[in-house]
Design a protein around this motif. Sequence first.
Motif, PDB file in Angstrom:
ATOM      1  N   SER A   1       8.676 -12.632 -71.763  1.00 24.34           N
ATOM      2  CA  SER A   1       8.879 -12.750 -73.216  1.00 24.34           C
ATOM      3  C   SER A   1       9.623 -14.018 -73.616  1.00 24.34           C
ATOM      4  O   SER A   1      10.008 -14.171 -74.773  1.00 24.34           O
ATOM      5  CB  SER A   1       9.608 -11.529 -73.781  1.00 24.34           C
ATOM      6  N   HIS A   2       9.816 -14.932 -72.703  1.00 27.30           N
ATOM      7  CA  HIS A   2      10.519 -16.191 -72.970  1.00 27.30           C
ATOM      8  C   HIS A   2       9.638 -17.361 -72.533  1.00 27.30           C
ATOM      9  O   HIS A   2       8.837 -17.240 -71.589  1.00 27.30           O
ATOM     10  CB  HIS A   2      11.841 -16.263 -72.213  1.00 27.30           C
TER      11      HIS A   2
ATOM     12  N   HIS B   1       4.278 -11.865 -72.847  1.00 28.77           N
ATOM     13  CA  HIS B   1       5.122 -10.946 -73.607  1.00 28.77           C
ATOM     14  C   HIS B   1       5.198  -9.590 -72.906  1.00 28.77           C
ATOM     15  O   HIS B   1       4.207  -9.075 -72.403  1.00 28.77           O
ATOM     16  CB  HIS B   1       4.554 -10.770 -75.012  1.00 28.77           C
ATOM     17  N   SER B   2       6.389  -9.030 -72.910  1.00 27.09           N
ATOM     18  CA  SER B   2       6.629  -7.741 -72.265  1.00 27.09           C
ATOM     19  C   SER B   2       6.589  -6.612 -73.282  1.00 27.09           C
ATOM     20  O   SER B   2       6.875  -6.804 -74.468  1.00 27.09           O
ATOM     21  CB  SER B   2       8.005  -7.758 -71.590  1.00 27.09           C
TER      22      SER B   2
ATOM     23  N   LYS C   1       8.289  -3.215 -74.862  1.00 31.58           N
ATOM     24  CA  LYS C   1       9.694  -2.847 -75.055  1.00 31.58           C
ATOM     25  C   LYS C   1      10.208  -2.057 -73.862  1.00 31.58           C
ATOM     26  O   LYS C   1      11.349  -2.237 -73.429  1.00 31.58           O
ATOM     27  CB  LYS C   1       9.833  -2.018 -76.333  1.00 31.58           C
TER      28      LYS C   1
ATOM     29  N   SER D   1      11.332  -4.320 -71.109  1.00 30.10           N
ATOM     30  CA  SER D   1      12.288  -5.387 -71.446  1.00 30.10           C
ATOM     31  C   SER D   1      13.676  -4.954 -70.994  1.00 30.10           C
ATOM     32  O   SER D   1      14.563  -4.651 -71.800  1.00 30.10           O
ATOM     33  CB  SER D   1      12.262  -5.657 -72.954  1.00 30.10           C
TER      34      SER D   1
ATOM     35  N   THR E   1      12.244 -17.848 -79.596  1.00 29.47           N
ATOM     36  CA  THR E   1      12.421 -16.442 -79.228  1.00 29.47           C
ATOM     37  C   THR E   1      12.326 -15.591 -80.485  1.00 29.47           C
ATOM     38  O   THR E   1      13.125 -15.743 -81.400  1.00 29.47           O
ATOM     39  CB  THR E   1      13.798 -16.222 -78.563  1.00 29.47           C
TER      40      THR E   1
ATOM     41  N   GLU F   1      11.600  -9.845 -82.433  1.00 30.85           N
ATOM     42  CA  GLU F   1      11.158  -8.695 -81.635  1.00 30.85           C
ATOM     43  C   GLU F   1      11.732  -8.750 -80.229  1.00 30.85           C
ATOM     44  O   GLU F   1      12.224  -7.753 -79.698  1.00 30.85           O
ATOM     45  CB  GLU F   1       9.631  -8.650 -81.580  1.00 30.85           C
ATOM     46  N   VAL F   2      11.690  -9.937 -79.612  1.00 33.53           N
ATOM     47  CA  VAL F   2      12.232 -10.081 -78.258  1.00 33.53           C
ATOM     48  C   VAL F   2      13.737  -9.854 -78.260  1.00 33.53           C
ATOM     49  O   VAL F   2      14.286  -9.191 -77.374  1.00 33.53           O
ATOM     50  CB  VAL F   2      11.872 -11.467 -77.680  1.00 33.53           C
TER      51      VAL F   2
ATOM     52  N   ASP G   1      14.320  -6.181 -78.508  1.00 28.55           N
ATOM     53  CA  ASP G   1      13.837  -5.455 -77.330  1.00 28.55           C
ATOM     54  C   ASP G   1      14.858  -5.447 -76.200  1.00 28.55           C
ATOM     55  O   ASP G   1      14.916  -4.490 -75.419  1.00 28.55           O
ATOM     56  CB  ASP G   1      12.532  -6.073 -76.816  1.00 28.55           C
TER      57      ASP G   1
END
Length: 364
Positions: free
Chosen positions: A121-122, A127-128, A130, A133, A266, A269-270, A273
């Motif tokens: 997610s970075h 993207h992971s 939730k 995460s 970023t 949402e990230v 999460d």
Amino acid sequence: MKPVWQALAWTSGVLGAAITGAAVGVAAHSSRVAAQRKVDDPYADEPFGRLRPDRQSTVAADDGVPLSVQEIQPADGGEPELTVVLVHGFALDSRCWHFQRRDLPGLTDPKVRLVVFDQRSHGRSGHSSKRNSTIEQLGRDLDAVLRAMARKGPIALIGHSMGGMAIMALAEQRPALFRDRVRAVALISTSAGAVGASGLPRPWLSRANPVPRGLALLSDLQPDLVERTRKIGDRLTWNLVRNLSFGDREISPSVVDLMADMIGATTVEVVTDFLETINLHDRKTALAALRSCEVLVLSGDADRVTPFSPHAEVLAAELPNATLVRAEGAGHPVMLEQPELVTEQLSALLRRAVGEKTGEVTGS
């Protein structure tokens, strides 16, 4: 409604600042602010984000998330004695290691091969969910990178902030790896637990807090709208990045630009999460696996996120043979703020690790 959304943008910036020592609220390259001080900027021509790896690849995590990985060989083309893996922190990406990836490949004692990757997610990684995460999953991701990129030979692990937590998670999951192959560990501006007890207020880490909870809900329902609100007030956020991240108020504007760019990439949402996993992080017991390694604990004494006292001091107390370094006047991203000190200490750590492996006596 505009003032409401301005307040939301500013609040999301403060939320990010509380978690990362910077402002997550605006994705902003603040060129006009940097231009005001460019004459005093020692890094005005530094190629931030433009260093080329020798090889770029993708490693699949155990849940299928693609992790973007870069490999840098020794500058002189010789055979490396050690694979050094750099693990970045929350809301940043692998660019935060700019100075270390620029300079460490030039070492001749020992020669090292660098592996640098973006956490899930970075940066350029996938993207992971939730559910995944978590710091536990970050430990498994690091294991996947090692299995793909460092299948044999000695290893050194260098982690900043949440990257250090990922190393602790790996130590908890695979302690034998640290006994058999990991020769050195650097824990930079990080914590073994109780992050909210000092520096970072615990309420910000809880989903019960209405601000992050509201941001999470909005990012689910109206992700484009939330991200657009983060574009408001780039001058304000650039100053938040500078003032909350760094101890030195005369920090290079180009370094602040880099920090702001990473954080701005970023999403809200990230940010939301990962809140709960940072809150729950507690891995003092995992540190026992590191006692067979050479360990460096390094932190700035102006760090507002994981203050030197108690976090670095707790790590050093749990690892009595570790080298403890206090970076005077430095904030959370110490490897960007005082790169010479950090690179010097990492070089000494790697020399000790190779000396320990071969039975040589080396100075540090």
